[in-house]
Enzyme design. Structure first.
Site, PDB file in Angstrom:
ATOM      1  N   LYS A   9       0.826  -1.218   0.000  1.00 27.12           N
ATOM      2  CA  LYS A   9       0.000   0.000   0.000  1.00 27.12           C
ATOM      3  C   LYS A   9       0.858   1.266   0.000  1.00 27.12           C
ATOM      4  O   LYS A   9       0.625   2.176  -0.772  1.00 27.12           O
ATOM      5  CB  LYS A   9      -0.893   0.072   1.256  1.00 27.12           C
ATOM      6  CG  LYS A   9      -1.902  -1.032   1.394  1.00 27.12           C
ATOM      7  CD  LYS A   9      -2.809  -0.784   2.610  1.00 27.12           C
ATOM      8  CE  LYS A   9      -2.086  -0.735   3.953  1.00 27.12           C
ATOM      9  NZ  LYS A   9      -1.567  -1.987   4.454  1.00 27.12           N
ATOM     10  N   ARG A  84      -9.320   1.634   8.707  1.00 26.95           N
ATOM     11  CA  ARG A  84      -8.883   0.309   9.127  1.00 26.95           C
ATOM     12  C   ARG A  84      -9.973  -0.427   9.893  1.00 26.95           C
ATOM     13  O   ARG A  84      -9.774  -1.574  10.291  1.00 26.95           O
ATOM     14  CB  ARG A  84      -7.679   0.471  10.039  1.00 26.95           C
ATOM     15  CG  ARG A  84      -6.395  -0.114   9.479  1.00 26.95           C
ATOM     16  CD  ARG A  84      -5.320   0.091  10.513  1.00 26.95           C
ATOM     17  NE  ARG A  84      -4.125  -0.647  10.239  1.00 26.95           N
ATOM     18  CZ  ARG A  84      -3.109  -0.171   9.537  1.00 26.95           C
ATOM     19  NH1 ARG A  84      -3.167   1.016   9.018  1.00 26.95           N
ATOM     20  NH2 ARG A  84      -2.034  -0.910   9.364  1.00 26.95           N
ATOM     21  N   ARG A 149      11.561  -2.453  10.980  1.00 23.41           N
ATOM     22  CA  ARG A 149      10.566  -1.709  11.741  1.00 23.41           C
ATOM     23  C   ARG A 149      10.260  -2.490  13.005  1.00 23.41           C
ATOM     24  O   ARG A 149      10.144  -3.714  12.959  1.00 23.41           O
ATOM     25  CB  ARG A 149       9.298  -1.582  10.886  1.00 23.41           C
ATOM     26  CG  ARG A 149       8.847  -0.157  10.728  1.00 23.41           C
ATOM     27  CD  ARG A 149       7.761  -0.050   9.715  1.00 23.41           C
ATOM     28  NE  ARG A 149       6.476  -0.551  10.197  1.00 23.41           N
ATOM     29  CZ  ARG A 149       5.350  -0.469   9.500  1.00 23.41           C
ATOM     30  NH1 ARG A 149       5.360   0.067   8.290  1.00 23.41           N
ATOM     31  NH2 ARG A 149       4.234  -0.937   9.977  1.00 23.41           N
ATOM     32  N   ARG A 160      -0.655  -8.431  13.897  1.00 24.48           N
ATOM     33  CA  ARG A 160      -1.196  -7.433  12.958  1.00 24.48           C
ATOM     34  C   ARG A 160      -2.073  -8.094  11.906  1.00 24.48           C
ATOM     35  O   ARG A 160      -3.093  -7.553  11.488  1.00 24.48           O
ATOM     36  CB  ARG A 160      -0.062  -6.642  12.307  1.00 24.48           C
ATOM     37  CG  ARG A 160       0.483  -5.556  13.239  1.00 24.48           C
ATOM     38  CD  ARG A 160       1.854  -5.084  12.847  1.00 24.48           C
ATOM     39  NE  ARG A 160       1.924  -4.512  11.539  1.00 24.48           N
ATOM     40  CZ  ARG A 160       3.015  -4.539  10.766  1.00 24.48           C
ATOM     41  NH1 ARG A 160       4.119  -5.123  11.201  1.00 24.48           N
ATOM     42  NH2 ARG A 160       3.001  -3.985   9.584  1.00 24.48           N
TER      43      ARG A 160
END
Ligand code: ADP
Length: 213
Positions: A9, A84, A149, A160
């Site tokens: 994305k 989201r 990250r 996630r």
């Protein structure tokens, strides 16, 4: 722009935004910058983000609502990482009301590919660019240090993905029947995804006017 973590994305939003001279509004980037700057938002959101959870709808809707009101977003914008949840999607409809079509692009990628990509994903500590590498340690864009990250470690990635299935996938149903909804196969070379996306968004927005993706 919809899609699971690692779908591409951010990369695709950046390319589309640059090509069409639109601002890219990435809620993940806004939150990471807040953490980096040590603001109140950063301090309160940090633990949730590093655990793979979602920051509250109220906070996110407030941030995006304010950002979309800025002058550079008047012509259109590319949203990455928002909405989201169905609550956020409903709020976005309210924000978009009267501002032209909302084009929704869902980038799909099989889970085993996502896991591989996230394990190899690095982010530049200086300019925030994302790269897919196992061995290079400096950013090709600015020479800064590339880092994993903190929420890309395996346990947090699994959390996630779980949160994505529970909270974000229902949004696909929310948008699926709209004439401006498009699905893109994200398991292709990035340039192919870029042109497929460009074509899909331009075609979908031509249905009703300007482009808000
Ligand atoms: P991803 O690679 O999972 O798409 P992002 O950079 O978009 O990552 O977001 C990183 C984290 O920031 C998310 O896991 C979540 O904790 C938080 N976040 C970003 N956008 C939102 C949002 N719209 N609602 C709630 N939390 C968000």
């Amino acid at each position: 722009m919809l899609g699971p973590p690692g779908a591409g994305k951010g990369t695709q939003a950046e390319r589309f935004a640059r090509k069409h001279a639109l601002p890219k509004i990435s809620t993940g980037d806004i939150l990471r910058e807040a953490i980096h700057a040590g603001t109140e938002l950063g301090r309160s959101a940090k633990a949730t983000i590093y655990a793979g959870g979602l920051v509250s709808d109220d906070v996110m809707i407030g941030i995006v609502g304010q950002r979309l009101g800025q002058p550079d977003a008047a012509r259109g914008f590319v949203l990455d990482g928002f909405p989201r949840t169905v609550t956020q999607a409903t709020a976005l409809d309210g924000m978009i009301n009267g501002r032209g079509p909302l084009v929704v692009v869902d980038i799909t990628v099989p889970e085993e590919v996502l896991l591989r990509r996230l394990a190899a994903r690095r982010i530049c500590g200086s300019c925030g660019v994302t790269a897919q590498v196992d061995w290079i340690t400096t950013c090709g864009n600015c020479g800064g240090d590339l880092k994993h990250r903190r929420d890309d470690n395996e346990a947090v990635v699994l959390e996630r993905l779980k949160v994505y299935h529970r909270e974000t996938l229902p949004i696909v149903e929310f948008y699926a029947a709209r004439p401006t909804f498009r699905t893109i196969d994200g398991n292709q070379p990035p340039d192919i995804v870029t042109s497929a996306m460009d074509k899909a968004i331009c075609q979908a927005s031509a249905l009703t006017g300007e482009a808000h993706a």
